[in-house]
Write a protein that holds these residues in place. Structure first.
Motif, PDB file in Angstrom:
ATOM      1  N   PRO A 121       0.809  -1.221   0.000  1.00  0.00           N
ATOM      2  CA  PRO A 121       0.000   0.000   0.000  1.00  0.00           C
ATOM      3  C   PRO A 121       0.843   1.273   0.000  1.00  0.00           C
ATOM      4  O   PRO A 121       0.299   2.364  -0.085  1.00  0.00           O
ATOM      5  N   ARG A 122       2.177   1.134   0.091  1.00  0.00           N
ATOM      6  CA  ARG A 122       3.029   2.302   0.284  1.00  0.00           C
ATOM      7  C   ARG A 122       3.746   2.749  -0.984  1.00  0.00           C
ATOM      8  O   ARG A 122       4.374   3.808  -0.995  1.00  0.00           O
ATOM      9  N   ALA A 123       3.650   1.975  -2.056  1.00  0.00           N
ATOM     10  CA  ALA A 123       4.389   2.293  -3.273  1.00  0.00           C
ATOM     11  C   ALA A 123       3.590   3.305  -4.099  1.00  0.00           C
ATOM     12  O   ALA A 123       2.803   2.947  -4.974  1.00  0.00           O
ATOM     13  N   ALA A 124       3.782   4.583  -3.813  1.00  0.00           N
ATOM     14  CA  ALA A 124       2.912   5.630  -4.362  1.00  0.00           C
ATOM     15  C   ALA A 124       2.929   5.679  -5.885  1.00  0.00           C
ATOM     16  O   ALA A 124       1.944   6.109  -6.503  1.00  0.00           O
ATOM     17  N   ASN A 125       4.023   5.262  -6.516  1.00  0.00           N
ATOM     18  CA  ASN A 125       4.100   5.309  -7.977  1.00  0.00           C
ATOM     19  C   ASN A 125       3.757   3.970  -8.621  1.00  0.00           C
ATOM     20  O   ASN A 125       3.994   3.769  -9.808  1.00  0.00           O
ATOM     21  N   ASP A 126       3.189   3.053  -7.850  1.00  0.00           N
ATOM     22  CA  ASP A 126       2.799   1.756  -8.393  1.00  0.00           C
ATOM     23  C   ASP A 126       1.491   1.898  -9.174  1.00  0.00           C
ATOM     24  O   ASP A 126       0.815   2.933  -9.118  1.00  0.00           O
ATOM     25  N   HIS A 127       1.102   0.843  -9.884  1.00  0.00           N
ATOM     26  CA  HIS A 127      -0.138   0.843 -10.657  1.00  0.00           C
ATOM     27  C   HIS A 127      -1.316   1.137  -9.731  1.00  0.00           C
ATOM     28  O   HIS A 127      -1.401   0.621  -8.615  1.00  0.00           O
ATOM     29  N   GLN A 128      -2.229   1.962 -10.216  1.00  0.00           N
ATOM     30  CA  GLN A 128      -3.364   2.366  -9.392  1.00  0.00           C
ATOM     31  C   GLN A 128      -4.213   1.179  -8.949  1.00  0.00           C
ATOM     32  O   GLN A 128      -4.770   1.178  -7.833  1.00  0.00           O
ATOM     33  N   ASP A 129      -4.327   0.153  -9.773  1.00  0.00           N
ATOM     34  CA  ASP A 129      -5.085  -1.037  -9.381  1.00  0.00           C
ATOM     35  C   ASP A 129      -4.395  -1.774  -8.229  1.00  0.00           C
ATOM     36  O   ASP A 129      -5.058  -2.309  -7.342  1.00  0.00           O
ATOM     37  N   HIS A 130      -3.063  -1.821  -8.252  1.00  0.00           N
ATOM     38  CA  HIS A 130      -2.328  -2.468  -7.163  1.00  0.00           C
ATOM     39  C   HIS A 130      -2.605  -1.763  -5.841  1.00  0.00           C
ATOM     40  O   HIS A 130      -2.853  -2.405  -4.812  1.00  0.00           O
ATOM     41  N   LEU A 131      -2.554  -0.433  -5.870  1.00  0.00           N
ATOM     42  CA  LEU A 131      -2.776   0.336  -4.643  1.00  0.00           C
ATOM     43  C   LEU A 131      -4.198   0.152  -4.125  1.00  0.00           C
ATOM     44  O   LEU A 131      -4.422   0.043  -2.915  1.00  0.00           O
TER      45      LEU A 131
END
Length: 240
Positions: A121-131
């Motif tokens: 949940p902390r990877a702000a630049n990850d894919h929006q679906d992942h978050l």
């Protein structure tokens, strides 16, 4: 943390992932090791992934059918004894709202999840679906009384700020992981599905946390954790 199972107490490991290749990328080896230890293991794939095409097909207008990538997932896990569940939502616009949280929570209850694996949940630049899936799954798990541990897998987004504290030794199943990722033909050309990247990532967290073992050739999958419950049971007794 032990995944060993007894006749009266069986670990039920559930990976909740956004897209059809995410489980293989993030935790294929961990799920295989859990299954080998006797756990019941399920991968819950939230979207059908039809909006993702291969590098070669990008810009050509080619569209995937809603079951094309699901067939690739089924092939990737074939023969492992690991179940796959599809929620068939549309990829690209997931939101951690009541609908998504409720769907995930229902699956965790149905599967009697004891150990949840999902995205960071902390990877702000990850894919929006992942978050969105990370937030929904972590939220849902708080209302699943059987769930004692929550692990968040390593994102492949660069500069993600991922800070692992849990390693799973997957040395003996990395070759199988490479083959599983090769099953995703519709995603051909993506760097993060390559064998080179898979083997590099399986070593990098080890160099940070267990350099002596990594120097000896051991390979790992890495996780952060927001919940880790340790239960110490007297010898000869089963954990509750």
């Amino acid at each position: 943390m032990s995944l060993a199972a007894s006749s009266s107490s069986v670990e039920r490991v559930v990976a909740v992932v956004a897209h059809p290749d995410d489980g293989e990328l993030m935790c294929y080896g961990t799920l295989r090791k859990a299954r080998q230890a006797g756990a019941v293991v399920t991968v819950v794939v939230v979207t059908h992934g039809a909006n993702g095409v291969s590098v070669a097909d990008a810009g050509t207008g080619r569209r995937l059918s809603e079951d094309e990538r699901e067939k690739e997932v089924t092939a990737a896990w074939h023969g492992t004894g690991i179940q796959v569940v599809f929620l068939h939502l549309t990829d690209g616009a997931l939101v951690a709202d009541h609908g998504l949280i409720s769907r995930v929570e229902a699956e965790l209850h149905r599967l009697r999840c004891t150990l949840l694996i999902t995205h960071s949940p902390r990877a702000a630049n990850d894919h929006q679906d992942h978050l969105a899936v990370a937030a929904a799954a972590a939220n849902a798990a708080t209302r699943v009384p059987t769930c004692h541990t929550v692990l968040h897998g390593e994102p492949h987004a660069p500069r993600s700020g991922f800070n692992p504290s849990v390693l799973v030794d997957v040395t003996d199943v990395v070759d199988d992981k490479v083959r599983a990722l090769d099953a995703h033909h519709s995603q051909g050309g993506r760097w993060y599905l390559s064998e080179q990247y898979t083997r590099h990532r399986a070593a990098q967290a080890g160099w940070l946390l267990r350099p002596a073992a990594t120097a000896d050739g051991r390979l790992f999958e890495a996780f952060e954790t927001t919940l880790l419950t340790l239960t110490f049971t007297p010898a000869g007794e089963d954990a509750p």
